[in-house]
Design a protein around this motif. Structure first.
Motif, mmCIF file in Angstrom:
data_model
loop_
_atom_site.group_PDB
_atom_site.id
_atom_site.type_symbol
_atom_site.label_atom_id
_atom_site.label_comp_id
_atom_site.label_asym_id
_atom_site.label_seq_id
_atom_site.Cartn_x
_atom_site.Cartn_y
_atom_site.Cartn_z
ATOM 1 N N SER A 335 44.094 15.161 15.108
ATOM 2 C CA SER A 335 45.039 15.191 15.830
ATOM 3 C C SER A 335 46.416 15.304 14.974
ATOM 4 O O SER A 335 47.668 16.165 15.249
ATOM 5 C CB SER A 335 45.325 14.274 16.694
ATOM 6 O OG SER A 335 45.708 12.793 15.844
ATOM 7 N N THR A 407 41.073 21.948 18.586
ATOM 8 C CA THR A 407 41.212 21.826 19.946
ATOM 9 C C THR A 407 40.108 22.361 20.735
ATOM 10 O O THR A 407 39.675 21.537 21.694
ATOM 11 C CB THR A 407 42.566 22.556 20.474
ATOM 12 O OG1 THR A 407 42.352 24.030 20.146
ATOM 13 C CG2 THR A 407 43.797 22.050 19.918
ATOM 14 N N TRP A 412 40.361 19.688 23.425
ATOM 15 C CA TRP A 412 41.677 19.393 23.965
ATOM 16 C C TRP A 412 42.246 20.666 24.368
ATOM 17 O O TRP A 412 41.895 21.815 23.986
ATOM 18 C CB TRP A 412 42.342 19.051 22.607
ATOM 19 C CG TRP A 412 42.053 17.768 21.995
ATOM 20 C CD1 TRP A 412 41.623 16.379 22.504
ATOM 21 C CD2 TRP A 412 42.352 17.404 20.589
ATOM 22 N NE1 TRP A 412 41.344 15.972 21.680
ATOM 23 C CE2 TRP A 412 41.672 16.137 20.574
ATOM 24 C CE3 TRP A 412 42.760 18.063 19.451
ATOM 25 C CZ2 TRP A 412 41.795 15.349 19.202
ATOM 26 C CZ3 TRP A 412 42.877 17.329 18.219
ATOM 27 C CH2 TRP A 412 42.386 16.113 18.036
ATOM 28 N N PHE A 429 45.947 15.859 24.370
ATOM 29 C CA PHE A 429 44.875 15.226 23.734
ATOM 30 C C PHE A 429 44.029 14.412 24.580
ATOM 31 O O PHE A 429 44.185 13.135 24.947
ATOM 32 C CB PHE A 429 45.425 14.381 22.739
ATOM 33 C CG PHE A 429 46.061 15.136 21.581
ATOM 34 C CD1 PHE A 429 45.583 15.460 20.519
ATOM 35 C CD2 PHE A 429 47.463 15.359 21.832
ATOM 36 C CE1 PHE A 429 46.432 16.254 19.471
ATOM 37 C CE2 PHE A 429 48.012 16.196 20.701
ATOM 38 C CZ PHE A 429 47.544 16.542 19.733
#
Length: 430
Positions: A335, A407, A412, A429
């Protein structure tokens, strides 16, 4: 169009054309042979008949006469005496449709013998009935033209069936090769290669397999290099950062020139840190087995923004950041890499305007607006922020590709929206 369909259509069309040509040629030969046989028969009769002292005679169904007026009326109605030349066969068929006998047939020839003109004629106005009676014991009646067409059609059908059988024998291995090649992955390179019957197909399969092995070895070498490089670089980068921090403690009030040097060292170390993390992730293709930690997403956004704020030095850019205290369960390192690349891209590609960073719950939205004013005329230059660009400054051309990769791997939700004067990206997220 597939090769199979193309070759099948091409060969079928070729054979069909040959069948039509041969059928037409056979029909022409048949008709020509009939005319020649009739002409030869009538010529032989004309040499002997009518006998001396006779004006007309019927021989083998042919009518022979030396007087035009004695020629059967049916024949005279079809031909004109003035147009009749010697030794030429004149024939006329009524109601003939090529694949069936005619309804009526008329034949006439003229010869010169002993100074006299001889007319030989033959006619039948019930040809079909005559043919039917002649073949009534044989059941099915086939006209010679029908037989020619039937033979040609049968030959074409046999050819098509044989061609389909050949294609099946050839295309099944080809389709198997296609399916095998489509499903071939790096994990299958150690499995035995199937046999595709033909040596050419086996050669293609070997080429595909060898190329994949070569690619797999290259990827393995690249991933090994990236992994080693990123790990080895971590230590000197940590040393640089720690010593830069130590300098601040030793001399917290340096001169302006020294301050500029320290700032450059700090910025370079931060950039190198991000690059090594990116390289490390590139070497971990498909690896999503990362520890999940409960973290404050807003704090991650704030710390990332603070690390990258130096990119706006000397620019007329306003940063608006709005976060909350939501705790989320996420893989922290991936992240941070995503946030770092997105914020870095927005900062790098905004020269004058504003960057808005909003975090609500699990979602982070980063928007950059470019504003330019020249001589009182307001205009806008669209920026390339938050989307892949050709600007590979400090090695970050691969940053946006890594964002898409991460992602996707972690599920995500990542979206990019083009605005009038900039771009907006959103990452959820989950």
């Amino acid at each position: 169009m597939s090769i199979r369909t193309y070759i099948f259509a091409l060969l079928t069309s070729l054979v069909l054309m040959i069948a039509v040509i041969l059928s037409y040629q056979s029909a022409s030969i048949f008709v020509g042979s009939f005319d020649k046989m009739t002409q030869r028969m009538m010529t032989g009769i004309a040499k002997q008949y009518p006998e001396q002292g006779k004006v007309e005679q019927d021989i083998l169904g042919y009518h022979v006469t030396t007087d035009w007026q004695l020629v059967p009326q049916q024949v005279r109605d079809q031909f004109s005496q003035e147009s009749i030349e010697n030794n030429i066969l004149y024939s006329k068929f009524v109601g003939w449709v090529f694949i069936a006998p005619p309804e009526k047939a008329y034949v006439l020839m003229a010869f010169e013998r002993d100074g006299k003109k001889i007319f030989i004629s033959l006619f039948n106005e019930n040809v079909r009935e005559h043919v039917a009676k002649k073949h009534q014991d044989k059941g099915i009646i086939l006209d010679p033209m029908q037989e020619i067409i039937l033979v040609g059609t049968s030959g074409l059908i046999i050819f098509v069936l044989v061609l389909l059988a050949i294609f099946k024998k050839i295309t099944v291995p080809v389709e198997s090769l296609q399916a095998w090649g489509k499903g071939l992955t790096i994990n299958d390179i150690n499995k035995p290669r199937p046999d595709f019957r033909f040596k050419e197909l086996n050669a293609v399969a070997s080429l595909m397999h060898d190329n994949l092995v070569s690619v797999a070895e290259s990827i393995e070498r690249e991933q090994t290099f990236l992994s080693y490089a990123s790990h080895e670089l971590r230590t000197p980068i940590a040393v640089i950062r720690s010593n830069a921090a130590l300098l601040e403690k030793v001399n917290p009030n340096p001169s302006d020139n020294e301050r500029k040097i320290r700032d450059r060292i700090q910025r370079a170390s931060l950039t190198m840190k991000s690059i090594t993390e990116t390289l490390l992730w590139l070497s971990r293709e498909g690896d999503t087995d990362m520890p999940i930690e409960t973290s404050c997403l807003g704090d991650l956004v704030q710390s990332t923004q603070n690390e990258l704020i130096y990119l706006l030095s000397g620019k007329l850019v306003t940063v608006n950041i709005d976060t909350d205290e939501t705790q989320v369960d996420i893989a922290v390192v991936p992240s941070l890499i995503v946030l770092n690349n997105l914020i870095r891209n927005a900062f790098q590609h905004t020269q004058q305007g504003r960057v808005d960073i909003v975090q609500r719950g699990n979602e982070v939205i980063i928007t950059n607006i470019e504003e330019c004013y020249e001589e009182g005329v307001e205009g806008a230059n669209e920026t390339q922020a938050n989307k892949p660009s050709d600007n590979n400054e400090l090695g970050f051309g691969l940053g946006m590709q890594l964002v898409e990769k991460l992602t996707k791997q972690f599920g995500w939700r990542y979206t990019t929206t083009k605005l009038d004067y900039g771009y907006s990206v959103s990452v959820f997220f989950s």
